[in-house]
Design a protein around this motif. Structure first.
Motif, PDB file in Angstrom:
ATOM      1  N   ILE A   1       0.895  -1.348   0.278  1.00 28.21           N
ATOM      2  CA  ILE A   1      -0.198  -0.058   0.046  1.00 28.21           C
ATOM      3  C   ILE A   1       0.851   1.291  -0.025  1.00 28.21           C
ATOM      4  CG2 ILE A   1      -1.785   1.558   1.228  1.00 28.21           C
ATOM      5  CD1 ILE A   1      -2.689  -1.263   2.545  1.00 28.21           C
ATOM      6  N   THR A   2       0.636   2.127  -0.867  1.00 30.10           N
ATOM      7  CA  THR A   2       1.636   3.395  -1.156  1.00 30.10           C
ATOM      8  C   THR A   2       0.823   4.444  -1.014  1.00 30.10           C
ATOM      9  OG1 THR A   2       3.182   2.011  -2.482  1.00 30.10           O
ATOM     10  CG2 THR A   2       3.119   4.697  -2.698  1.00 30.10           C
ATOM     11  N   PHE A   3       1.075   5.472  -0.256  1.00 28.99           N
ATOM     12  CA  PHE A   3       0.267   6.917  -0.213  1.00 28.99           C
ATOM     13  C   PHE A   3       1.154   7.619  -0.821  1.00 28.99           C
ATOM     14  CE2 PHE A   3      -0.912   4.423   3.565  1.00 28.99           C
ATOM     15  CZ  PHE A   3      -2.114   4.729   3.959  1.00 28.99           C
ATOM     16  N   SER A   4       0.594   8.677  -1.702  1.00 28.04           N
ATOM     17  CA  SER A   4       1.058   9.594  -2.532  1.00 28.04           C
ATOM     18  C   SER A   4       0.324  10.859  -2.585  1.00 28.04           C
ATOM     19  CB  SER A   4       1.350   8.995  -4.127  1.00 28.04           C
ATOM     20  OG  SER A   4       0.048   8.664  -4.677  1.00 28.04           O
ATOM     21  N   GLU A   5       0.928  11.722  -3.055  1.00 30.94           N
ATOM     22  CA  GLU A   5       0.208  13.166  -3.470  1.00 30.94           C
ATOM     23  C   GLU A   5      -0.319  13.242  -4.873  1.00 30.94           C
ATOM     24  OE1 GLU A   5       3.198  16.444  -3.585  1.00 30.94           O
ATOM     25  OE2 GLU A   5       4.762  15.081  -3.613  1.00 30.94           O
ATOM     26  N   ARG A   6       0.193  12.465  -5.745  1.00 36.12           N
ATOM     27  CA  ARG A   6      -0.543  12.298  -6.979  1.00 36.12           C
ATOM     28  C   ARG A   6      -1.198  11.005  -7.075  1.00 36.12           C
ATOM     29  NH1 ARG A   6       4.168  14.878 -10.801  1.00 36.12           N
ATOM     30  NH2 ARG A   6       4.362  17.046  -9.785  1.00 36.12           N
ATOM     31  N   ASP A   7      -2.369  11.153  -8.165  1.00 37.07           N
ATOM     32  CA  ASP A   7      -2.986   9.857  -8.496  1.00 37.07           C
ATOM     33  C   ASP A   7      -2.275   8.947  -9.323  1.00 37.07           C
ATOM     34  OD1 ASP A   7      -5.150   8.197  -8.045  1.00 37.07           O
ATOM     35  OD2 ASP A   7      -6.369   9.321  -9.395  1.00 37.07           O
ATOM     36  N   GLN A   8      -2.146   7.713  -9.270  1.00 38.81           N
ATOM     37  CA  GLN A   8      -1.724   6.918 -10.099  1.00 38.81           C
ATOM     38  C   GLN A   8      -2.651   5.622 -10.629  1.00 38.81           C
ATOM     39  OE1 GLN A   8       2.127   5.101  -9.059  1.00 38.81           O
ATOM     40  NE2 GLN A   8       1.962   3.174 -10.623  1.00 38.81           N
ATOM     41  N   ARG A   9      -3.250   5.732 -11.719  1.00 40.89           N
ATOM     42  CA  ARG A   9      -4.272   4.885 -11.951  1.00 40.89           C
ATOM     43  C   ARG A   9      -3.757   3.473 -11.957  1.00 40.89           C
ATOM     44  NH1 ARG A   9      -8.910   7.410 -15.399  1.00 40.89           N
ATOM     45  NH2 ARG A   9      -8.720   9.777 -14.604  1.00 40.89           N
ATOM     46  N   GLY A  10      -4.822   2.337 -11.635  1.00 34.55           N
ATOM     47  CA  GLY A  10      -4.364   1.125 -11.584  1.00 34.55           C
ATOM     48  C   GLY A  10      -4.557   0.322 -12.711  1.00 34.55           C
ATOM     49  N   PHE A  11      -4.753  -0.835 -12.825  1.00 32.01           N
ATOM     50  CA  PHE A  11      -4.619  -2.026 -13.786  1.00 32.01           C
ATOM     51  C   PHE A  11      -6.006  -1.639 -14.600  1.00 32.01           C
ATOM     52  CE2 PHE A  11      -5.861  -5.864 -15.931  1.00 32.01           C
ATOM     53  CZ  PHE A  11      -4.656  -6.061 -16.366  1.00 32.01           C
ATOM     54  N   TRP A  12      -7.191  -1.768 -14.165  1.00 29.30           N
ATOM     55  CA  TRP A  12      -8.400  -1.405 -14.746  1.00 29.30           C
ATOM     56  C   TRP A  12      -8.533   0.010 -14.853  1.00 29.30           C
ATOM     57  CZ3 TRP A  12      -9.637  -5.060 -17.469  1.00 29.30           C
ATOM     58  CH2 TRP A  12      -9.788  -6.546 -17.130  1.00 29.30           C
TER      59      TRP A  12
END
Length: 214
Positions: free
Chosen positions: A185-196
């Motif tokens: 589980i990674t928390f970030s300031e930018r959204d990184q879209r997943g597989f689907w």
């Protein structure tokens, strides 16, 4: 572990078709608990990328990092020492089926938040699974009482088919947002879209808005 490319491509084509032609379900909600376009089932259908990882509990670990004050890793024994809770929640799959009154047991995501202490700039959460699946959710959505790192369903340990030993449950979103076989589980300031999400599925996945495809 490689996903079933033929199955993935077929689902991606469905998402693209519905997005291009605005082909959204128009069924009205079936009562107060079944969102539009959904129907009830009594069994628990099995959906994945066509591969199910073999996970040995003695080797299992959950890594939490990114924009947090206290990155940590829980092995199975450490995870079991965390406060365990039980919730009852409905489950809505993007493929149009819903199950009501599921009993899930595990560790509250809010407890994880208390343990790692996200930094002020943390706005998004990325879940990674042992089958290389990923999915993204906002931190605001994750910070809810019914979001769970689940180990049991209806009183029994989660089977491999259903994401055991640990999967994510986010009842207010479609089921694909709750990663099976979660490992990081990674928390970030930018959204990184997943597989689907990068393959045409909605980034927000709200069942009551019929929010299936982006």
């Amino acid at each position: 572990m490689e996903p079933n490319e033929r199955m993935v491509k077929a689902k991606q084509q469905v998402a693209q078709h519905r997005r291009e032609f605005s082909c959204r379900e128009v069924d009205e909600p079936q009562g107060e608990r079944v969102p539009p376009g959904q129907h009830l089932v009594n069994n628990f259908p099995v959906l994945d990328l066509g591969c199910k990882p073999e996970i040995v509990l003695a080797e299992w670990a959950l890594h939490i990092d990114g924009c947090v004050a206290n990155p940590l890793t829980w092995d199975w024994e450490a995870f079991q020492r965390q406060p365990q809770v039980q919730i009852t929640a409905d489950f809505h799959c993007v493929t149009s089926w819903s199950m009501l009154d599921n009993e899930w047991s595990g560790v509250k995501f809010q407890h994880l938040l208390e343990s790692v202490r996200p930094l002020p700039e943390a706005k998004f959460v990325l879940f990674e699974a042992f089958d290389e699946y990923t999915t993204n959710v906002t931190l605001k959505v994750c910070n809810d009482e019914d979001v769970l790192l689940a180990t049991h369903w209806n009183g029994r340990p989660l089977t491999k088919d259903h994401g055991g030993p640990v999967r994510v449950i986010i009842p207010k979103l479609y089921g694909w947002k709750g990663a099976k076989w979660v490992k990081k589980i990674t928390f970030s300031e930018r959204d990184q879209r997943g597989f689907w999400e990068v393959r045409g599925y909605s980034n927000t996945a709200l069942p009551w808005d019929n929010d299936r495809y982006g």
